[in-house]
Design a protein around this motif. Structure first.
Motif, PDB file in Angstrom:
ATOM      1  N   LEU A   1      48.731  41.144  37.641  1.00 44.49           N
ATOM      2  CA  LEU A   1      48.210  41.501  38.959  1.00 44.49           C
ATOM      3  C   LEU A   1      47.333  40.397  39.565  1.00 44.49           C
ATOM      4  CD1 LEU A   1      47.363  45.313  38.662  1.00 44.49           C
ATOM      5  CD2 LEU A   1      49.011  44.236  40.201  1.00 44.49           C
ATOM      6  N   VAL A   2      46.412  39.866  38.764  1.00 44.62           N
ATOM      7  CA  VAL A   2      45.534  38.830  39.337  1.00 44.62           C
ATOM      8  C   VAL A   2      46.346  37.584  39.693  1.00 44.62           C
ATOM      9  CG1 VAL A   2      43.458  39.679  38.163  1.00 44.62           C
ATOM     10  CG2 VAL A   2      44.837  37.891  37.073  1.00 44.62           C
ATOM     11  N   ASP A   3      47.379  37.287  38.902  1.00 46.95           N
ATOM     12  CA  ASP A   3      48.243  36.157  39.223  1.00 46.95           C
ATOM     13  C   ASP A   3      49.035  36.426  40.501  1.00 46.95           C
ATOM     14  OD1 ASP A   3      49.165  33.526  38.292  1.00 46.95           O
ATOM     15  OD2 ASP A   3      51.114  34.497  38.131  1.00 46.95           O
ATOM     16  N   TRP A   4      49.522  37.649  40.658  1.00 42.67           N
ATOM     17  CA  TRP A   4      50.297  38.033  41.836  1.00 42.67           C
ATOM     18  C   TRP A   4      49.449  37.958  43.110  1.00 42.67           C
ATOM     19  CZ3 TRP A   4      50.676  42.681  45.004  1.00 42.67           C
ATOM     20  CH2 TRP A   4      51.825  42.720  45.790  1.00 42.67           C
ATOM     21  N   PHE A   5      48.160  38.257  42.979  1.00 41.14           N
ATOM     22  CA  PHE A   5      47.256  38.189  44.125  1.00 41.14           C
ATOM     23  C   PHE A   5      46.752  36.769  44.392  1.00 41.14           C
ATOM     24  CE2 PHE A   5      47.063  42.791  43.774  1.00 41.14           C
ATOM     25  CZ  PHE A   5      46.832  43.209  45.074  1.00 41.14           C
ATOM     26  N   GLY A   6      47.145  35.809  43.526  1.00 40.35           N
ATOM     27  CA  GLY A   6      46.825  34.410  43.813  1.00 40.35           C
ATOM     28  C   GLY A   6      45.681  33.822  43.012  1.00 40.35           C
ATOM     29  N   PHE A   7      45.379  34.386  41.837  1.00 40.80           N
ATOM     30  CA  PHE A   7      44.285  33.868  41.016  1.00 40.80           C
ATOM     31  C   PHE A   7      44.603  32.473  40.490  1.00 40.80           C
ATOM     32  CE2 PHE A   7      42.735  33.275  36.621  1.00 40.80           C
ATOM     33  CZ  PHE A   7      41.368  33.225  36.866  1.00 40.80           C
ATOM     34  N   VAL A   8      43.609  31.566  40.564  1.00 42.19           N
ATOM     35  CA  VAL A   8      43.714  30.218  40.006  1.00 42.19           C
ATOM     36  C   VAL A   8      42.503  29.990  39.111  1.00 42.19           C
ATOM     37  CG1 VAL A   8      43.811  27.750  40.489  1.00 42.19           C
ATOM     38  CG2 VAL A   8      44.924  29.371  42.048  1.00 42.19           C
ATOM     39  N   PRO A   9      42.691  29.697  37.816  1.00 41.00           N
ATOM     40  CA  PRO A   9      41.543  29.535  36.909  1.00 41.00           C
ATOM     41  C   PRO A   9      40.624  28.393  37.327  1.00 41.00           C
ATOM     42  CG  PRO A   9      43.602  29.727  35.678  1.00 41.00           C
ATOM     43  CD  PRO A   9      43.971  29.563  37.114  1.00 41.00           C
ATOM     44  N   ASN A  10      39.327  28.593  37.113  1.00 43.39           N
ATOM     45  CA  ASN A  10      38.316  27.549  37.317  1.00 43.39           C
ATOM     46  C   ASN A  10      38.350  26.966  38.733  1.00 43.39           C
ATOM     47  OD1 ASN A  10      37.415  27.557  34.501  1.00 43.39           O
ATOM     48  ND2 ASN A  10      39.401  26.643  34.051  1.00 43.39           N
ATOM     49  N   ALA A  11      38.526  27.847  39.723  1.00 43.79           N
ATOM     50  CA  ALA A  11      38.550  27.417  41.116  1.00 43.79           C
ATOM     51  C   ALA A  11      37.928  28.504  41.986  1.00 43.79           C
ATOM     52  CB  ALA A  11      39.984  27.147  41.569  1.00 43.79           C
ATOM     53  N   VAL A  12      37.592  28.157  43.219  1.00 44.14           N
ATOM     54  CA  VAL A  12      37.124  29.158  44.178  1.00 44.14           C
ATOM     55  C   VAL A  12      38.322  30.016  44.576  1.00 44.14           C
ATOM     56  CG1 VAL A  12      36.117  29.523  46.456  1.00 44.14           C
ATOM     57  CG2 VAL A  12      35.318  27.625  45.025  1.00 44.14           C
ATOM     58  N   GLN A  13      38.165  31.338  44.481  1.00 46.48           N
ATOM     59  CA  GLN A  13      39.295  32.233  44.689  1.00 46.48           C
ATOM     60  C   GLN A  13      39.464  32.596  46.164  1.00 46.48           C
ATOM     61  OE1 GLN A  13      41.235  32.815  42.025  1.00 46.48           O
ATOM     62  NE2 GLN A  13      39.735  31.548  40.921  1.00 46.48           N
ATOM     63  N   THR A  14      40.712  32.828  46.570  1.00 47.30           N
ATOM     64  CA  THR A  14      41.010  33.306  47.918  1.00 47.30           C
ATOM     65  C   THR A  14      40.588  34.769  48.053  1.00 47.30           C
ATOM     66  OG1 THR A  14      43.219  34.060  47.300  1.00 47.30           O
ATOM     67  CG2 THR A  14      42.994  31.769  48.038  1.00 47.30           C
ATOM     68  N   ASP A  15      40.540  35.254  49.286  1.00 46.26           N
ATOM     69  CA  ASP A  15      40.208  36.663  49.521  1.00 46.26           C
ATOM     70  C   ASP A  15      41.216  37.581  48.838  1.00 46.26           C
ATOM     71  OD1 ASP A  15      38.041  35.908  51.024  1.00 46.26           O
ATOM     72  OD2 ASP A  15      39.046  36.156  52.962  1.00 46.26           O
ATOM     73  N   SER A  16      42.476  37.178  48.845  1.00 42.86           N
ATOM     74  CA  SER A  16      43.523  37.972  48.200  1.00 42.86           C
ATOM     75  C   SER A  16      43.290  38.059  46.695  1.00 42.86           C
ATOM     76  CB  SER A  16      44.894  37.358  48.478  1.00 42.86           C
ATOM     77  OG  SER A  16      45.909  38.036  47.768  1.00 42.86           O
ATOM     78  N   ALA A  17      42.943  36.936  46.065  1.00 44.15           N
ATOM     79  CA  ALA A  17      42.690  36.927  44.616  1.00 44.15           C
ATOM     80  C   ALA A  17      41.495  37.810  44.269  1.00 44.15           C
ATOM     81  CB  ALA A  17      42.452  35.499  44.144  1.00 44.15           C
TER      82      ALA A  17
END
Length: 493
Positions: free
Chosen positions: A430-446
């Protein structure tokens, strides 16, 4: 055998509980940090990490029944289940260390390595924890003693959980000195050594008192037939599956929730109220220096504020849980029955969990308050799951005149591990599908994905567990009847 002759001393209860302390040093690490470790330290994508957690379940489908069958048919001078604790102690610790070691490999090589080591760890978990859990079901047939054993067991388990959830990230920071991979290896090795010592103590301090009926035939086909037709067992299987889907999903996602959603400046200011921050040029007392030795002081540059804040969040929750286990679980279940207490407390836990979705990232005090309420609601249920499984094994013996404690518990351990894998996979996917990127500033979707897996989705799966409990037929009155009739049978035998 008369039930009154099966009293268990406090020393033996504590000795038995240390085995669960050992298991939780490992299990809680997998539930809380395995997915986070794979994405943010080990260096693979969340979806790949989730698939690793899920794929291991296919092997469990064969391993768990095998362990139940083998342990039920083990006959030694130490009993059926105790020897397995000794035999598996060192392999359990070794595979634990390997699962949190980062080799110098390509991404594909890392995925293969992680898949193999995680599967081995889950397999040895079955060979250790199924006999351990079964041991709790044969130490006594006294209902109150069984609940008492479970309560003491989960006091120790909660202490181990407190240590893992509260000290892991600070110890990683301390041992690693900026090298996260080295920090994780050193921390896991320390916990693994302690786990071995605790298992050995459990082996030497416990005793098996309940044995199968003397005329019982060993039949794998009959074992399966008995369990498939056992309504209480099926209810507990579904409950355990969704309970650990929820715990794994929520535990994994809360690492992301604190690291990427909670405002770091607000968290630092919150920690300042507890004197858990370091200010340049400040002078500090003995207690402050003691906490700093364990990495529990947030630095002024905010570099470790996530580790300290998340550790405090977990430790407060576990202290509340410990109080609930000690003071509420046995008292409430003796009055209202295990099932009724479980239903009410699990429903309240689901309601409080859903509230994490509504909190603002800067309202750290409210986040901690919701966690206290959630922990308070969930605490009385913790000892009841395994005490109820002992009741299920008794119910099966009562109906079928056969006892297969290890096989009964093996199915539940499979449900537990399946839930652990599914919960981690759901969170990672789910977090990957919403656009999660490790060790980065996350988007609103993530951020939305992280919040959903920390609140509304686990609240729903908690309530599926509540529904499963309505199909559990062993009331307090029926349980007492079963124990009396089994006692008479054993006396006559």
């Amino acid at each position: 055998m008369n039930i009154s002759s099966q009293k268990v001393s406090l020393g033996e209860k504590i000795g038995y509980s240390l085995g669960d302390g050992s298991a939780n040093l490992i299990f809680q690490m997998m539930m809380m940090f395995q997915l986070f470790f794979y994405t943010d330290v080990f260096g693979i994508k969340a979806t790949a990490a989730g698939m690793i957690l899920l794929t291991a379940r296919f092997f469990d489908a064969f391993v768990d029944p095998l362990v139940g069958i083998l342990s039920d048919r083990t006959n030694t001078r130490w009993g059926k289940y105790r020897p397995w604790l000794l035999w598996t102690a060192i392999p359990f610790a070794l595979f634990f260390i390997l699962a949190f070691t980062t080799p110098d490999l390509s991404e594909r090589g890392k995925i293969i390595y992680a898949g193999v080591t995680y599967t081995l760890l889950m397999s040895i978990y079955s060979f250790n924890n199924t006999p351990y859990s079964s041991l709790g079901g044969v130490m006594t047939s006294d209902i109150k003693e069984r609940t008492s054993i479970s309560s003491v067991r989960f006091v120790t388990a909660t202490i181990a959980t407190f240590i893992v959830q509260g000290l892991t990230l600070p110890l990683v920071s301390k041992f690693g000195h900026g090298d996260a991979q080295r920090g994780w290896f050193s921390t896991i090795t320390l916990f693994a050594v302690i786990a071995v010592v605790l298992l050995v103590i459990t082996f030497f301090t416990t005793k098996e008192r309940i044995v199968p009926p003397p005329n019982q035939r060993n039949s794998i086909k009959q074992d399966f037939k008995d369990i498939v037709g056992n309504r209480p067992w099926k209810s507990m299987f579904v409950l355990t599956l969704f309970l650990f889907i929820t715990l794994a999903m929520w535990g994994s996602s809360m690492s992301y929730y604190f690291n990427y959603f909670v405002d770091k400046t607000a968290l630092f200011d919150f920690l300042r109220h507890f004197d858990l921050v370091s200010v340049d040029g400040g002078s500090y007392g003995l207690w402050h220096r003691f906490l700093n030795a364990f990495g529990l002081i947030a630095l002024s540059d905010h570099s470790n504020v996530f580790a300290v804040g998340f550790s405090l969040f977990n430790m407060i929750g576990q202290l509340i849980t410990l109080a609930g286990v000690v003071f509420l679980s046995g008292y409430l279940s003796n009055i209202f029955g295990k099932r009724n207490v479980f239903i009410l407390c699990l429903a309240l836990t689901g309601c409080f969990t859903s509230l994490f979705f509504l909190v603002d990232s800067t309202n750290v005090g409210l986040i901690f308050t919701i966690n206290i309420l959630k922990s308070m609601a969930y605490a009385p249920t913790i000892p009841l799951l395994w005490a109820m499984m002992g009741d299920v094994a008794d119910h099966s013996e009562w109906v079928h005149h056969r006892r297969a404690t290890g096989f009964v518990f093996a199915g539940i351990v499979f449900a537990l591990k399946a839930g652990l894998g599914l919960g981690g996979a759901i969170c990672g996917g789910l977090v990957d599908w919403f656009g999660f990127v490790p060790n980065a500033v996350q988007t609103d979707s993530a951020i939305v994905g992280i919040k959903l897996t920390s609140s509304l989705i686990p609240a729903i799966t908690f309530f599926i567990g509540v529904v499963a409990l309505f199909f559990y037929p062993i009331s307090k009155k029926l349980n007492e009847k079963i124990q009396l009739e089994l006692s008479d049978r054993r006396t006559n035998n």
